[in-house]
Design a protein around this motif. Structure first.
Motif, PDB file in Angstrom:
ATOM      1  N   LEU A 186     -15.291 -30.654 -28.694  1.00 47.11           N
ATOM      2  CA  LEU A 186     -15.374 -31.046 -27.286  1.00 47.11           C
ATOM      3  C   LEU A 186     -15.277 -32.562 -27.174  1.00 47.11           C
ATOM      4  CD1 LEU A 186     -15.950 -29.484 -24.616  1.00 47.11           C
ATOM      5  CD2 LEU A 186     -18.315 -30.261 -24.837  1.00 47.11           C
ATOM      6  N   ASP A 187     -16.019 -33.242 -28.039  1.00 43.21           N
ATOM      7  CA  ASP A 187     -16.037 -34.699 -28.060  1.00 43.21           C
ATOM      8  C   ASP A 187     -14.639 -35.247 -28.317  1.00 43.21           C
ATOM      9  OD1 ASP A 187     -17.642 -37.261 -28.347  1.00 43.21           O
ATOM     10  OD2 ASP A 187     -16.558 -37.192 -30.249  1.00 43.21           O
ATOM     11  N   GLY A 188     -13.958 -34.620 -29.328  1.00 39.14           N
ATOM     12  CA  GLY A 188     -12.613 -35.053 -29.652  1.00 39.14           C
ATOM     13  C   GLY A 188     -11.667 -34.881 -28.475  1.00 39.14           C
ATOM     14  N   SER A 189     -11.771 -33.712 -27.799  1.00 45.08           N
ATOM     15  CA  SER A 189     -10.868 -33.452 -26.671  1.00 45.08           C
ATOM     16  C   SER A 189     -11.142 -34.429 -25.540  1.00 45.08           C
ATOM     17  CB  SER A 189     -11.042 -32.024 -26.134  1.00 45.08           C
ATOM     18  OG  SER A 189     -11.518 -31.192 -27.135  1.00 45.08           O
ATOM     19  N   ILE A 190     -12.428 -34.702 -25.260  1.00 46.07           N
ATOM     20  CA  ILE A 190     -12.773 -35.633 -24.187  1.00 46.07           C
ATOM     21  C   ILE A 190     -12.159 -37.001 -24.458  1.00 46.07           C
ATOM     22  CG2 ILE A 190     -14.668 -36.933 -23.107  1.00 46.07           C
ATOM     23  CD1 ILE A 190     -16.426 -34.459 -23.595  1.00 46.07           C
ATOM     24  N   LEU A 191     -12.325 -37.450 -25.716  1.00 46.41           N
ATOM     25  CA  LEU A 191     -11.829 -38.789 -26.037  1.00 46.41           C
ATOM     26  C   LEU A 191     -10.306 -38.853 -25.978  1.00 46.41           C
ATOM     27  CD1 LEU A 191     -14.083 -40.365 -28.770  1.00 46.41           C
ATOM     28  CD2 LEU A 191     -14.181 -40.548 -26.294  1.00 46.41           C
ATOM     29  N   SER A 192      -9.652 -37.820 -26.550  1.00 49.35           N
ATOM     30  CA  SER A 192      -8.184 -37.868 -26.541  1.00 49.35           C
ATOM     31  C   SER A 192      -7.659 -37.729 -25.114  1.00 49.35           C
ATOM     32  CB  SER A 192      -7.586 -36.803 -27.461  1.00 49.35           C
ATOM     33  OG  SER A 192      -8.213 -35.563 -27.224  1.00 49.35           O
TER      34      SER A 192
ATOM     35  N   PHE B 233      -5.149 -40.230 -22.859  1.00 51.38           N
ATOM     36  CA  PHE B 233      -3.955 -39.880 -22.090  1.00 51.38           C
ATOM     37  C   PHE B 233      -4.039 -40.414 -20.677  1.00 51.38           C
ATOM     38  CE2 PHE B 233      -3.604 -36.326 -25.236  1.00 51.38           C
ATOM     39  CZ  PHE B 233      -2.552 -36.905 -25.901  1.00 51.38           C
ATOM     40  N   LEU B 234      -5.257 -40.416 -20.129  1.00 50.73           N
ATOM     41  CA  LEU B 234      -5.405 -40.933 -18.772  1.00 50.73           C
ATOM     42  C   LEU B 234      -5.160 -42.415 -18.822  1.00 50.73           C
ATOM     43  CD1 LEU B 234      -8.616 -39.025 -17.633  1.00 50.73           C
ATOM     44  CD2 LEU B 234      -6.312 -38.734 -16.712  1.00 50.73           C
TER      45      LEU B 234
END
Lengths: 341, 409
Positions: free
Chosen positions: A330-336, A340-341
């Motif tokens: 989850l942490d990885g997805s949030i950061l990546s 992108f934003l």
């Protein structure tokens, strides 16, 4: 020339593994004794024990299989020491430093496999002893191994995966892990995940090392030593040494995964001095890890039954590990996503 | 090798870390589960009864101290009671109270010793060290009263050899307060600990019915819910004057399944009960002498003349302890002396409570009845081929007839 340095590296690290391992066992025994209101043996006791065992005869039981019975301790010791070749000892990394060229091609996955070899050798030795106690102990060791491997794998894979998300090329490589402490990589959610994985790893350690509460394969009061019941003299000494080396390896693995910092950059040192200071700092970290995951646990708990071991590791610790892994993903997805934003 | 097919045989004993005394168990195992239990005692036989029947009662009394290292006073007390019955010795009231106080301190040290052993069997060594450290206080008090830590040597036919005077009370009170203060801690450590509860609850179950059928005694039977205690059922020493209840596992809210956990409850709460009993004794202790006959020569003369048989029992820490004595008025030594210790009654429960359990639980279940083999063993079978075999009643009868013939010849 390369061959010579390799041989020197092997000898030095083997010696280091033996001395550090026996020293750690001595520290563990003193810590446990003080917590139990006892004086405890002197720090040199494990060394004395090994010296005494080496002087004694190795008795091979009449209904044992001598070849397997005698080979098992050697395999166990060799594989336990081999793990150390692939672990960073302070700032001495397996790759890049001139001394131990041997660990160049190893990574975490190899370490995981190597860690199972001493246990497998003990199982083989136990079955080869021809004693019902050793057979029961060997069966229990196999079951314990099956139980703790999965949570251990979860912890290692989750951390490596997170490093891969960060864009690092070789996430399983020991050097990558040593250079990028996981705490600095993850965000707040990942930190919670990492703490959960740390708990899982701390619980895998006693099982991996056959200590209370997971010393069911040896269980003094039940199986009088289980797997090791028929071993004596040199063979037992080799098993004791492999246990000592495994203790360094397991604590060193936890240090590598969660506390890979070194002291020398802070102090601004370099060269041999830095390696020495970092090695001492590494030993200190190893002692702290061992105190919390081995000494403290074995003092405050009773021995588990073998079915409790399985349900604990497959049920509770796997669940905690999976939650930790999920949080890290989850942490990885949030950061990546943030990138992108 | 595990080439042995399931079920395989697992021997435990005569010497094994799980056993504090020699006894031989043979388990038929199926994997980790016990299918069938067999055990053969008789490895700690020392011929104490044989020695006793060649000595005078005062000498036997001190031999009784040495039957068991833990319940030293129980055996001496019960033997003294039996001989006092035969010889019509009137024991002074104060001696009864001294006997009771010692017996209760012995119960405290025995139960705490057991608690330590139980913790060790569970692999919980910290608790083992703690329990044995706590136990020291009661041993110190026993030494203060009797002069010895074990083999107290305080019992005498017709009373006790030493008095407990008023100026000794503060030391006893100090010990009682020490235990009162620790009791809560003990309850918390032994009964609220997760790992202990996990290992002991529903382990080694002895139902009330089976406990009765197998004639178990002491804490083992009380843990199964049987309200029986010699101290209350047939009071001896000063117990008739005191006010106390039988400890059953429901004191700690257990429903009385009769598992190992219940046996821990009973023993720990009996320590509390003993503290209470000693307090009552110190409060009610009458004045007077502690020995009926001070001159040994005269006592021995009277004993030599005494004839008859008697049977006495006391509640030792492990359960009921019985002695049977027969004297014929012609010789100093008793014609017959039979010791039946509590483990003799309790040991058959092993076959019941070990069945279907795991290897991991064998040590704690074996220890849970607090076995004492040196109290129990009455016979050792020695044969030239090394195989003791099974002695049937007919075989034993034939042997004794042969021996009588040999003696007559």
């Amino acid at each position: 020339m390369e061959l010579l340095t390799t041989i020197a590296g092997v000898v030095l690290i083997t010696l280091f593994g033996i001395i550090a391992g026996l020293f750690l066992i001595g520290v563990d025994r003193i810590c446990a004794a003080r917590m139990q209101m006892r004086q405890g043996p002197p720090l040199t006791q494990p060394f004395t024990d090994i010296r005494k065992l080496l002087c004694k005869d190795s008795v091979v039981p009449a209904n044992a299989i001598p070849s397997l019975f005698n080979a098992a301790p050697i395999v166990a010791f060799a594989s336990a020491v081999t793990v150390l070749f692939y672990l960073p000892l302070g700032s001495i990394l397996p790759v890049g430093t001139p001394l131990p060229m041997i660990g160049e091609y190893g990574d975490l996955i190899l370490i995981m496999y190597l860690l199972t070899v001493p246990a497998l050798a003990m199982v083989a030795g136990g079955f080869a002893s021809g004693s019902p106690y050793a057979s029961v102990g060997a069966q229990r060791e196999m079951v314990t191994m099956i139980a703790y491997e999965f949570p251990l794998a979860i912890a290692i894979v989750a951390i490596a995966w997170r490093l891969a998300v960060e864009g690092l090329v070789m996430p399983f490589s020991v050097n990558t892990l040593a250079a990028n402490p996981i705490w600095t990589v993850v965000g707040p959610v990942g930190i919670i995940g990492c703490i959960l994985l740390l708990i899982v790893l701390a619980w895998v350690t006693p099982a991996e090392l056959s200590r209370i509460p997971c010393d069911t394969p040896e269980a003094e009061t039940e199986l009088c030593g289980g797997l090791l019941v028929e071993y004596s003299g040199r063979n037992l000494a080799l098993f004791s040494l492999s246990m000592a080396a495994k203790l360094v390896a397991m604590a060193g693995l936890a240090v590598l995964l969660f506390f890979p910092w070194n002291l020398s950059p802070v102090l601004g040192m370099s060269g041999v001095m830095a390696a020495g200071v970092d090695l001492i700092f590494f030993l200190l970290k190893v002692i702290v890890v061992m105190f919390f995951s081995v000494s403290l646990v074995r003092v405050v708990m009773a021995r588990f039954r073998i079915n409790t071991v399985v349900s604990l590791y497959w049920g509770w610790l796997t669940t905690i590990g999976l939650i930790g892994m999920f949080l890290i993903i989850l942490d990885g997805s949030i950061l990546s996503a943030g990138c992108f934003l | 090798m595990s080439q042995k097919k399931a079920p395989y045989e697992l021997p435990i004993g005569p010497i094994h870390p799980a056993l504090k005394e020699p006894i031989n168990f043979t388990f038929q195992m199926n994997g980790e589960v016990v299918e069938k239990v067999n055990f053969s005692p008789g490895r700690a036989h020392r011929g104490i009864e044989w020695m006793g029947m060649r000595r005078n009662p005062v000498q036997i009394l001190h031999l009784c101290d040495r039957i068991c290292g833990i319940c030293g006073v129980a055996h001496a007390l019960v033997f003294a009671q039996a001989v006092e019955q035969i010889a019509d010795i009137e024991v002074p009231d104060r001696a009864y109270y001294v006997r009771t106080i010692i017996a209760e301190f012995e119960r405290i040290q025995s139960h705490i010793l057991w608690a330590g052993v139980a913790a060790h069997e569970l692999g919980f060594d910290t608790l083992f060290y703690l329990a044995w450290q706590i136990r020291e206080e009661s041993v110190d008090v026993i030494e203060y009263i009797t002069g010895n830590r074990v083999n107290y040597g305080i019992m005498m036919l017709g009373g006790t050899r030493r008095d407990i005077t008023v100026d000794m009370f503060p030391r006893l009170e100090q010990a009682l307060q020490y235990y009162e203060g620790l009791l809560e801690k003990m309850v918390n450590l032994f009964l609220n600990d997760k790992t202990i509860a996990m290992r002991c609850k529903n382990t080694g179950i002895l139902t009330k019915r089976r406990a009765l059928e197998l004639a178990t005694v002491g804490p083992t039977s009380r843990a199964s819910g049987l309200a029986m205690d010699v101290r209350i059922d047939s009071p001896y020493a000063a117990y008739g004057d005191l006010d106390f209840d039988i400890v059953l596992p429901d004191v700690y809210g257990s429903d009385g399944t009769g598992d190992v956990y219940d046996r821990i409850i009973v023993r720990i709460f009996e320590v509390k009960q003993s503290i209470d009993i000693i307090r009552q004794c110190m409060k009610q202790m009458p004045e007077g002498p502690v020995l009926a006959e001070e001159k040994y020569a005269k006592l021995l003369m009277n004993l030599k003349k005494a004839s008859g048989e008697a049977f006495a029992r006391v509640e030792a820490p492990r359960g009921e302890d019985m002695h049977y004595v027969r004297m014929n008025g012609k010789q100093e030594a008793p014609e017959m002396w039979k010791v039946k210790a509590s483990t003799y009654s309790n040991q058959m429960a092993w076959v019941e409570i070990l069945q279907g359990e795991q290897i991991a639980d064998i040590p704690i279940i074996v220890a849970s009845i607090d076995p004492c083999m040196s109290c129990t063993d009455r016979v050792a079978v020695v044969s030239t081929d090394g195989d003791a075999g099974i002695m049937t009643k007919e075989h034993l009868h034939r042997l004794s007839v042969e021996k009588t013939r040999r003696l007559q010849a």
